[in-house]
Structure formats: C-alpha cells, structure tokens
Design a protein around this motif. Structure first.
Motif, PDB file in Angstrom:
ATOM      1  N   GLU A 177      -4.796  16.779  -4.835  1.00 42.89           N
ATOM      2  CA  GLU A 177      -4.848  17.340  -3.490  1.00 42.89           C
ATOM      3  C   GLU A 177      -4.043  18.635  -3.434  1.00 42.89           C
ATOM      4  OE1 GLU A 177      -5.517  13.261  -0.886  1.00 42.89           O
ATOM      5  OE2 GLU A 177      -3.853  14.610  -0.414  1.00 42.89           O
ATOM      6  N   ARG A 178      -4.373  19.447  -2.447  1.00 42.78           N
ATOM      7  CA  ARG A 178      -3.636  20.680  -2.235  1.00 42.78           C
ATOM      8  C   ARG A 178      -2.198  20.341  -1.856  1.00 42.78           C
ATOM      9  NH1 ARG A 178      -6.489  25.407   1.131  1.00 42.78           N
ATOM     10  NH2 ARG A 178      -8.071  24.721  -0.374  1.00 42.78           N
ATOM     11  N   GLU A 179      -1.247  21.047  -2.452  1.00 46.11           N
ATOM     12  CA  GLU A 179       0.151  20.758  -2.184  1.00 46.11           C
ATOM     13  C   GLU A 179       0.911  22.010  -1.782  1.00 46.11           C
ATOM     14  OE1 GLU A 179       2.497  19.414  -5.473  1.00 46.11           O
ATOM     15  OE2 GLU A 179       1.805  21.004  -6.823  1.00 46.11           O
ATOM     16  N   PHE A 180       1.913  21.800  -0.984  1.00 43.76           N
ATOM     17  CA  PHE A 180       2.792  22.868  -0.536  1.00 43.76           C
ATOM     18  C   PHE A 180       3.628  23.394  -1.694  1.00 43.76           C
ATOM     19  CE2 PHE A 180       5.835  25.158   1.891  1.00 43.76           C
ATOM     20  CZ  PHE A 180       7.098  24.795   1.423  1.00 43.76           C
ATOM     21  N   VAL A 181       3.789  24.711  -1.744  1.00 40.29           N
ATOM     22  CA  VAL A 181       4.628  25.329  -2.766  1.00 40.29           C
ATOM     23  C   VAL A 181       5.830  26.040  -2.138  1.00 40.29           C
ATOM     24  CG1 VAL A 181       4.734  27.036  -4.616  1.00 40.29           C
ATOM     25  CG2 VAL A 181       2.672  25.646  -4.325  1.00 40.29           C
ATOM     26  N   ALA A 182       5.543  26.956  -1.207  1.00 37.82           N
ATOM     27  CA  ALA A 182       6.620  27.762  -0.633  1.00 37.82           C
ATOM     28  C   ALA A 182       6.182  28.311   0.708  1.00 37.82           C
ATOM     29  CB  ALA A 182       6.991  28.915  -1.569  1.00 37.82           C
ATOM     30  N   THR A 183       7.165  28.665   1.505  1.00 31.38           N
ATOM     31  CA  THR A 183       6.864  29.282   2.785  1.00 31.38           C
ATOM     32  C   THR A 183       7.967  30.271   3.138  1.00 31.38           C
ATOM     33  OG1 THR A 183       6.225  28.836   5.063  1.00 31.38           O
ATOM     34  CG2 THR A 183       8.015  27.524   4.187  1.00 31.38           C
ATOM     35  N   ILE A 184       7.627  31.199   4.024  1.00 28.95           N
ATOM     36  CA  ILE A 184       8.585  32.212   4.449  1.00 28.95           C
ATOM     37  C   ILE A 184       8.389  32.468   5.931  1.00 28.95           C
ATOM     38  CG2 ILE A 184       7.090  34.187   3.905  1.00 28.95           C
ATOM     39  CD1 ILE A 184       9.629  35.576   2.780  1.00 28.95           C
ATOM     40  N   SER A 185       9.488  32.688   6.629  1.00 29.05           N
ATOM     41  CA  SER A 185       9.424  32.925   8.062  1.00 29.05           C
ATOM     42  C   SER A 185       8.838  34.300   8.364  1.00 29.05           C
ATOM     43  CB  SER A 185      10.825  32.811   8.668  1.00 29.05           C
ATOM     44  OG  SER A 185      11.686  33.795   8.100  1.00 29.05           O
ATOM     45  N   ARG A 186       8.585  34.538   9.628  1.00 27.82           N
ATOM     46  CA  ARG A 186       7.980  35.802  10.046  1.00 27.82           C
ATOM     47  C   ARG A 186       8.811  37.007   9.601  1.00 27.82           C
ATOM     48  NH1 ARG A 186       6.336  34.956  16.404  1.00 27.82           N
ATOM     49  NH2 ARG A 186       4.966  33.155  16.156  1.00 27.82           N
ATOM     50  N   SER A 187      10.102  36.887   9.724  1.00 30.19           N
ATOM     51  CA  SER A 187      10.978  38.021   9.390  1.00 30.19           C
ATOM     52  C   SER A 187      11.261  38.114   7.894  1.00 30.19           C
ATOM     53  CB  SER A 187      12.305  37.898  10.131  1.00 30.19           C
ATOM     54  OG  SER A 187      13.035  36.785   9.641  1.00 30.19           O
ATOM     55  N   GLY A 188      11.035  37.024   7.201  1.00 33.10           N
ATOM     56  CA  GLY A 188      11.360  36.969   5.777  1.00 33.10           C
ATOM     57  C   GLY A 188      12.754  36.452   5.501  1.00 33.10           C
ATOM     58  N   ALA A 189      13.499  36.111   6.549  1.00 32.00           N
ATOM     59  CA  ALA A 189      14.886  35.705   6.370  1.00 32.00           C
ATOM     60  C   ALA A 189      15.017  34.288   5.843  1.00 32.00           C
ATOM     61  CB  ALA A 189      15.643  35.841   7.682  1.00 32.00           C
ATOM     62  N   THR A 190      14.008  33.466   6.092  1.00 30.50           N
ATOM     63  CA  THR A 190      14.093  32.046   5.728  1.00 30.50           C
ATOM     64  C   THR A 190      12.946  31.673   4.801  1.00 30.50           C
ATOM     65  OG1 THR A 190      15.106  31.540   7.874  1.00 30.50           O
ATOM     66  CG2 THR A 190      14.174  29.704   6.625  1.00 30.50           C
ATOM     67  N   THR A 191      13.288  31.009   3.724  1.00 23.63           N
ATOM     68  CA  THR A 191      12.281  30.511   2.794  1.00 23.63           C
ATOM     69  C   THR A 191      12.512  29.018   2.550  1.00 23.63           C
ATOM     70  OG1 THR A 191      13.659  31.187   0.924  1.00 23.63           O
ATOM     71  CG2 THR A 191      11.901  32.702   1.599  1.00 23.63           C
ATOM     72  N   ASP A 192      11.468  28.379   2.073  1.00 21.08           N
ATOM     73  CA  ASP A 192      11.527  26.947   1.790  1.00 21.08           C
ATOM     74  C   ASP A 192      10.613  26.692   0.607  1.00 21.08           C
ATOM     75  OD1 ASP A 192      10.426  23.905   3.454  1.00 21.08           O
ATOM     76  OD2 ASP A 192      12.080  24.201   2.053  1.00 21.08           O
ATOM     77  N   TYR A 193      11.032  25.781  -0.284  1.00 22.03           N
ATOM     78  CA  TYR A 193      10.272  25.520  -1.498  1.00 22.03           C
ATOM     79  C   TYR A 193      10.163  24.024  -1.756  1.00 22.03           C
ATOM     80  CZ  TYR A 193      11.553  30.378  -2.320  1.00 22.03           C
ATOM     81  OH  TYR A 193      11.726  31.728  -2.188  1.00 22.03           O
ATOM     82  N   THR A 194       9.067  23.649  -2.373  1.00 19.08           N
ATOM     83  CA  THR A 194       8.991  22.284  -2.855  1.00 19.08           C
ATOM     84  C   THR A 194       9.969  22.124  -4.021  1.00 19.08           C
ATOM     85  OG1 THR A 194       7.445  20.548  -3.506  1.00 19.08           O
ATOM     86  CG2 THR A 194       7.134  22.707  -4.513  1.00 19.08           C
ATOM     87  N   ASP A 195      10.461  20.920  -4.211  1.00 23.79           N
ATOM     88  CA  ASP A 195      11.528  20.695  -5.188  1.00 23.79           C
ATOM     89  C   ASP A 195      11.133  21.111  -6.607  1.00 23.79           C
ATOM     90  OD1 ASP A 195      12.933  17.635  -3.718  1.00 23.79           O
ATOM     91  OD2 ASP A 195      13.205  19.771  -3.237  1.00 23.79           O
ATOM     92  N   THR A 196       9.876  20.949  -6.949  1.00 18.52           N
ATOM     93  CA  THR A 196       9.456  21.208  -8.331  1.00 18.52           C
ATOM     94  C   THR A 196       9.484  22.682  -8.713  1.00 18.52           C
ATOM     95  OG1 THR A 196       7.152  21.192  -7.629  1.00 18.52           O
ATOM     96  CG2 THR A 196       8.045  19.125  -8.494  1.00 18.52           C
ATOM     97  N   VAL A 197       9.592  23.579  -7.737  1.00 20.75           N
ATOM     98  CA  VAL A 197       9.623  25.011  -8.060  1.00 20.75           C
ATOM     99  C   VAL A 197      10.927  25.683  -7.680  1.00 20.75           C
ATOM    100  CG1 VAL A 197       7.116  25.082  -7.706  1.00 20.75           C
ATOM    101  CG2 VAL A 197       8.643  25.897  -5.894  1.00 20.75           C
ATOM    102  N   LYS A 198      11.821  24.954  -7.046  1.00 21.75           N
ATOM    103  CA  LYS A 198      13.101  25.544  -6.648  1.00 21.75           C
ATOM    104  C   LYS A 198      13.846  26.080  -7.865  1.00 21.75           C
ATOM    105  CE  LYS A 198      14.083  23.025  -2.392  1.00 21.75           C
ATOM    106  NZ  LYS A 198      14.905  21.966  -1.738  1.00 21.75           N
ATOM    107  N   GLY A 199      14.363  27.276  -7.742  1.00 26.87           N
ATOM    108  CA  GLY A 199      15.080  27.911  -8.840  1.00 26.87           C
ATOM    109  C   GLY A 199      14.177  28.660  -9.800  1.00 26.87           C
TER     110      GLY A 199
END
Length: 124
Positions: A44-66
């Motif tokens: 299935e399609r899985e989440f990888v990363a996201t970024i806020s409108r301004s670019g100040a906030t990012t979030d990653y799935t654990d398998t790609v962090k770092g």
C-alpha cells in the motif's frame, strides 16, 4: 486546481543519494503543505515525509529519519526530497501531494492533489 509533476527518480546503488523534485503549478503553492508518499509493488501507499506551508516544520516516517530531508522553495513553487544512504527497501514509486492544511498531515486521504509519481530503484 494544482498540478504536481515529480522528477529526479532513477536507478541507483545502495548507499547512493537522489533528490526528488515536485514542481507545482496552478494555485498559490505556499497555500499548501506538501507531502511525499511511496508505493512499492504489492504494498500500500505509505507516508514518507511532509512539510508545512512555510517550510518551518517537517515530519518523517521512522524508516527514513536521518536519511531523508524534505524542503521547499515557495518562490520556485517546488518541493524536494533529498534521499541519502538509500536502501533496497526504499525502492518504490514516489508521489508528491498537496494538502490544504497548515501542517502536513500523514494520512493520504488528507491530501487533495497528487502527482503522477517518479520511480526510484535501488540495487543492492
């Protein structure tokens, strides 16, 4: 309406790097948070990363962090995904998506616009 076009995929060896780009056209790019998702064959399609409108906030799935870093350039209407230390399990079609939320959600159903995807293949 927002049109999204991904680029930058390809065939690399394990340990190599790639940078994916997502070019947006249409409505104001900075009005959308952006996300990257991926889908491997038979999965299935899985989440990888996201970024806020301004670019100040990012979030990653654990398998790609770092290893992966998402960024955006609102002046160029483009989002990026820098992928380092690639592993064979990172191989998939990568999709970028746009959400009307301020902070990028992790759920695919919260995204309203999608690109066509770009293939990433990682050989061991």
């Amino acid at each position: 309406q927002v049109q999204l076009v991904e680029s930058g995929g390809g065939l690399v060896q394990a340990g190599d790097s790639l940078r994916l780009s997502c070019a947006a056209s249409g409505r104001t790019f900075s009005s959308y948070s952006m996300g990257w998702f991926r889908q491997a064959p038979g999965k299935e399609r899985e989440f990888v990363a996201t970024i806020s409108r301004s670019g100040a906030t990012t979030d990653y799935t654990d398998t790609v962090k770092g290893r992966f870093a998402m960024s955006r350039d609102n002046a160029k209407n483009t989002a990026y995904l820098q992928m380092n230390s690639l592993k064979p399990e990172d191989a998939a079609i990568y999709y970028c998506a746009a959400s009307s939320g301020w902070y990028g959600p992790r759920a695919a159903q919260d995204y309203v616009y999608w690109g066509q995807g770009t293939q990433v293949t990682v050989s061991s």
